[in-house]
Scaffold this motif. Structure first.
Motif, PDB file in Angstrom:
ATOM      1  N   ARG A 127      -5.739  -3.531   4.151  1.00 49.63           N
ATOM      2  CA  ARG A 127      -5.616  -2.079   4.150  1.00 49.63           C
ATOM      3  C   ARG A 127      -6.525  -1.503   5.233  1.00 49.63           C
ATOM      4  NH1 ARG A 127      -4.982  -0.465  -2.314  1.00 49.63           N
ATOM      5  NH2 ARG A 127      -2.869  -1.345  -2.517  1.00 49.63           N
TER       6      ARG A 127
ATOM      7  N   ALA B  82      -6.325   3.256   3.700  1.00 44.35           N
ATOM      8  CA  ALA B  82      -5.335   2.811   2.711  1.00 44.35           C
ATOM      9  C   ALA B  82      -4.324   3.906   2.406  1.00 44.35           C
ATOM     10  CB  ALA B  82      -6.056   2.336   1.459  1.00 44.35           C
TER      11      ALA B  82
ATOM     12  N   CYS C 299       0.848  -1.183   0.000  1.00 46.71           N
ATOM     13  CA  CYS C 299       0.000   0.000   0.000  1.00 46.71           C
ATOM     14  C   CYS C 299       0.889   1.241   0.000  1.00 46.71           C
ATOM     15  CB  CYS C 299      -0.903   0.002   1.235  1.00 46.71           C
ATOM     16  SG  CYS C 299      -2.115   1.346   1.270  1.00 46.71           S
TER      17      CYS C 299
END
Length: 409
Positions: free
Chosen positions: A346, A373, A308
Motif C-alpha cells: 500500500r 492506502a 486496497c
C-alpha cells in the motif's frame, strides 16, 4: 451630387493615427489579459494538507476516508476515528470536518456517528469486546434535488443506519435503522457481516440515490468470503431497497468487496471493485439503473489491485472523463514476476485519467510515492479535484486539477 469631405488639418491628420493606435493598444491589452487568464486557468495545481492526523482529539488513528462536495459547495471530509488502535474492530466513531473554501482550510472535527443508543459487542474479542462499539464504513450521498446529505454507516458490521443533514453537515438527524434493507441478499449468501461503501454514493439523473455495499458470509465477524452489490433509494433517502447482486464470489472473482461507484456519459452506472483475485486487477461491472441487470464482471488490465480501496469520480470537463485513485503496486517475487493474488504494498498512490468512460486509462500521475492506502475523490464546481487519502498514519487532502494530472507545463 458628391459630398465633399473637409480638408484634413495637421491636428486631424495626427489624431487619426493616435486614435487607431489607441484602439489597437486597447485590443492588444484585452487580448493579453485573455491570454494571461487562459494561461492562469491552465496552470497546474497541486496542494496538500492534513485533515485527520493521527492522535488528533485523542484518537489513536483515523482510517477509511470519505469526501463529498455539497450543493452549496461545502466540502465534507469524514473518516473512522479509531480511538485505541488501528484495528478494523474496536471502539470506533465517525468524525467529520467541513471546509468552506474548497478544501484549503477546515473547521474543527466532530463526532457525528453513532448518536443513537449505544450498541456494544465486538465478536473478535474473547473478553472486553462487549464494551466496544465499532461504527464503520461511512458513506455520504449528496442529494442535489433536495440539497440534503444522506449519510449511511454500520455498527459492528451487523447493523446499518441512515441519517440526514439539511444544513451542509452542521447538524444531523437521529439515525434510522435500515438493516432490513440487506435481508434480500440472504437468498444469495447467509451473511454475517454487512458494510456500506466505504467512500461516497451517487445520485443518478432520475434522482435515485445509489450506495455500494458488500457483505461477508463466513464466521461471525469475518470479512470473507464476501460479495458486493448496491442498495438504492427512490424517495430521497426515506427508504432503501436492495439491488441485484452485482459481484458474486465465484469463479475467478475472489471475495469482491469495497466497491467504488460512478456514472458514465451514457447514464450507466459503473462499479469498480476490490477483490483478492489471481488476476491482481480491479473488477468492473455496469448497470443501466445502478441496481439491476449488472454486466458480467471483467478485470481491467490497467487498474492494478494491491487489495486496497480505490476511488473513482466523473469529471465535468468533458463527457466520459473519469478520475481514479489507488496505490499502483503489484505483489512480485524475487525475480520481479507478478504473484497471483500477490497483494501489492500500500504505497505509490496514483491518479489516473480516462477520457472514454474508463475503457482506457492513458494518463497516470503519482500523487504520493510513499506509504499510502485508502482514498476517496470529489470534484469542486470549478473542476478542481480533491482527494482525501491515507498517507502513512494520517489522512491528508490533496487539491489538484486536470493540468496537474496531465503534467502540462
Amino acid at each position: 451630387m458628391e459630398t465633399l469631405q473637409p480638408p484634413l488639418t495637421l491636428t486631424s491628420r495626427l489624431s487619426r493615427p493616435r486614435l487607431a493606435f489607441s484602439r489597437l493598444h486597447q485590443c492588444v491589452t484585452l487580448l493579453s489579459c485573455c491570454v494571461v487568464g487562459l494561461l492562469s486557468a491552465a496552470a497546474p495545481l497541486i496542494e496538500t494538507s492534513d485533515v485527520f492526523p493521527a492522535k488528533m482529539a485523542g484518537i489513536e488513528r483515523y482510517r477509511i476516508p470519505g469526501i463529498v462536495v455539497t450543493s452549496r459547495g461545502t466540502v465534507l471530509a469524514y473518516a473512522e476515528a479509531r480511538k485505541n488502535n488501528s484495528s478494523d474492530w474496536g471502539e470506533i466513531e465517525i468524525h467529520l470536518r467541513r471546509s468552506l473554501d474548497g478544501g484549503k482550510t477546515w473547521e474543527s472535527g466532530k463526532k457525528i456517528a453513532h448518536l443513537g443508543d449505544r450498541l456494544e459487542g465486538n465478536p473478535r474479542k474473547a473478553t472486553g469486546g462487549e464494551r466496544e462499539q465499532t461504527v464503520n464504513n461511512p458513506v455520504a450521498i449528496v442529494d442535489r434535488t433536495t440539497g440534503a446529505i444522506e449519510f449511511l454507516y454500520c455498527i459492528n458490521y451487523a447493523r446499518c443506519f441512515s441519517m440526514r443533514s439539511t444544513d451542509d453537515g452542521v447538524t444531523w438527524s437521529q439515525p434510522v435503522d435500515i438493516t432490513a434493507t440487506f435481508e434480500p441478499f440472504r437468498r444469495h449468501y447467509d451473511w454475517k457481516v454487512i458494510a456500506t461503501g466505504p467512500g461516497h454514493g451517487i445520485q443518478l439523473k432520475s434522482g435515485r440515490l445509489v450506495v455500494p455495499i458488500w457483505l461477508a458470509y463466513g464466521k461471525t465477524g469475518d470479512h470473507k468470503p464476501s460479495a458486493a452489490a448496491t442498495i438504492y433509494s427512490d424517495d430521497h433517502g426515506r427508504s432503501w431497497k436492495a439491488g441485484d447482486l452485482a459481484l458474486p464470489n465465484e469463479g475467478a472473482f475472489g471475495d469482491p468487496n469495497e466497491t467504488m461507484i460512478t456514472t458514465l456519459s451514457d447514464g450507466r452506472v459503473m462499479l469498480v471493485a476490490r477483490s483478492v483475485s489471481k488476476a491482481n486487477r480491479k473488477l468492473i461491472t455496469t448497470s443501466a439503473d445502478g441496481a439491476t441487470g449488472w454486466s458480467t464482471p471483467k478485470f481491467h488490465e490497467q487498474l492494478w489491485e494491491p487489495v486496497c480501496m480505490a476511488s473513482i469520480v466523473a469529471h465535468p470537463a468533458k463527457a466520459g472523463t473519469l478520475i481514479f485513485s489507488n496505490p499502483h503496486t503489484l505483489g512480485r517475487d524475487s525475480s520481479g514476476k507478478e504473484i497471483p493474488a500477490g497483494r501489492g504494498k500500500r504505497e505509490n498512490l496514483v491518479i489516473k485519467l480516462s477520457r472514454d468512460d474508463g475503457t482506457t486509462w492513458p494518463v497516470s500521475r503519482t500523487l504520493d510515492a510513499g506509504p499510502s492506502a485508502y482514498s476517496d475523490l470529489a470534484v469542486l464546481a470549478d473542476g478542481t479535484v480533491v482527494c482525501l487519502y491515507e498517507k502513512a498514519s494520517d489522512i491528508t487532502v490533496a487539491r489538484f486539477n486536470l493540468e496537474w494530472i496531465e503534467g502540462k507545463p
